[in-house]
Design a protein around this motif. Structure first.
Motif, PDB file in Angstrom:
ATOM      1  N   LYS A  25      -4.165  24.776   9.492  1.00 51.42           N
ATOM      2  CA  LYS A  25      -2.910  24.014   9.417  1.00 51.42           C
ATOM      3  C   LYS A  25      -1.757  24.929   9.007  1.00 51.42           C
ATOM      4  N   LEU A  26      -2.014  25.835   8.073  1.00 53.68           N
ATOM      5  CA  LEU A  26      -0.993  26.784   7.644  1.00 53.68           C
ATOM      6  C   LEU A  26      -0.566  27.668   8.812  1.00 53.68           C
ATOM      7  N   ASP A  27      -1.532  28.184   9.563  1.00 59.25           N
ATOM      8  CA  ASP A  27      -1.217  29.009  10.730  1.00 59.25           C
ATOM      9  C   ASP A  27      -0.385  28.228  11.742  1.00 59.25           C
ATOM     10  N   ASP A  28      -0.764  26.981  12.017  1.00 58.43           N
ATOM     11  CA  ASP A  28      -0.004  26.147  12.951  1.00 58.43           C
ATOM     12  C   ASP A  28       1.420  25.929  12.452  1.00 58.43           C
ATOM     13  N   PHE A  29       1.560  25.654  11.157  1.00 53.55           N
ATOM     14  CA  PHE A  29       2.883  25.437  10.571  1.00 53.55           C
ATOM     15  C   PHE A  29       3.748  26.692  10.670  1.00 53.55           C
ATOM     16  N   VAL A  35       7.139  32.121  12.771  1.00 53.36           N
ATOM     17  CA  VAL A  35       6.594  33.301  12.099  1.00 53.36           C
ATOM     18  C   VAL A  35       5.551  33.931  13.013  1.00 53.36           C
ATOM     19  N   SER A  36       5.662  35.219  13.214  1.00 54.87           N
ATOM     20  CA  SER A  36       4.763  35.924  14.122  1.00 54.87           C
ATOM     21  C   SER A  36       3.783  36.786  13.329  1.00 54.87           C
ATOM     22  N   HIS A  37       2.575  36.902  13.841  1.00 54.72           N
ATOM     23  CA  HIS A  37       1.570  37.769  13.224  1.00 54.72           C
ATOM     24  C   HIS A  37       1.715  39.206  13.689  1.00 54.72           C
ATOM     25  N   THR A  38       2.421  39.393  14.795  1.00 55.79           N
ATOM     26  CA  THR A  38       2.541  40.726  15.368  1.00 55.79           C
ATOM     27  C   THR A  38       4.008  41.056  15.652  1.00 55.79           C
ATOM     28  N   PRO A  39       4.331  42.346  15.665  1.00 55.70           N
ATOM     29  CA  PRO A  39       5.697  42.740  16.039  1.00 55.70           C
ATOM     30  C   PRO A  39       5.963  42.401  17.504  1.00 55.70           C
ATOM     31  N   LYS A  40       7.216  42.161  17.795  1.00 59.71           N
ATOM     32  CA  LYS A  40       7.601  41.835  19.169  1.00 59.71           C
ATOM     33  C   LYS A  40       7.826  43.113  19.967  1.00 59.71           C
TER      34      LYS A  40
END
Length: 186
Positions: A25-29, A35-40
């Protein structure tokens, strides 16, 4: 701080706060918030001059030429302010989070149909030529000056992503080099 306009959060603290049961749920939120886990991978598209196409050995035929250059958001700043930890972080990002094939620059144009060819993007040039790769002796070198065997033990060299990065950076394997030498040369 390498990118003052880029904000980071302590994901582990948030995970501890919500408990293991609510990690998804935290990841979905966080995704919903953007919020991205990886650089663009940032792209810049421009129309090249005829001279730029000549200097880059790109096709000069046709019309509507466009160059799409690629950069990893924050990579230049990481390399500019490099530490052993940041070197290992950058390697890890390249291996686990970014498809390095997506870093190639693209030249598109029209000539009796749509055409495309690749060139070395700004980021590819930077990753190949800057001294950002850590050796097992603690020295920072360019991709040309390292082999798989001399890479820092901090680096993953066995996963599929690592193999892609090694190939992308043209990092040599000493075993293949010595296999091609004659007995007198070895």
């Amino acid at each position: 701080e390498t990118k003052p306009d880029t904000h980071f959060l302590c994901l582990n603290e948030y995970k501890d706060m919500v408990g293991e049961r609510n990690h998804e749920k935290l990841d979905d939120f966080l995704k919903w918030l953007g919020v991205s886990h990886t650089p663009k991978i940032l792209s810049t598209v421009r129309a090249p001059t005829w001279q730029q196409n000549c200097e880059s050995h790109l096709s000069k035929h046709g019309h509507t030429h466009k160059l799409e250059d690629k950069n990893i958001d924050g990579c230049q700043q990481i390399i500019r302010n490099l530490t052993e930890t940041r070197s290992a972080l950058l390697w890890s990002i390249l291996v686990n989070a970014i498809s390095v094939r997506n870093l190639r620059g693209e030249h598109t144009w029209s000539y009796f149909g749509s055409k495309k060819e690749y060139f070395k993007s700004t980021e590819e040039q930077r990753l190949l030529t800057e001294k950002w790769i850590l050796t097992n002796s603690g020295k920072l070198v360019s991709a040309h000056d390292v082999t798989i065997q001399t890479l820092s033990k901090e680096y993953d060299v066995k996963s599929v992503g690592a193999e892609d990065v090694i190939k992308f950076l043209n990092i040599r394997d000493e075993r293949q080099i010595s296999a091609h030498l004659s007995e007198n040369e070895a």
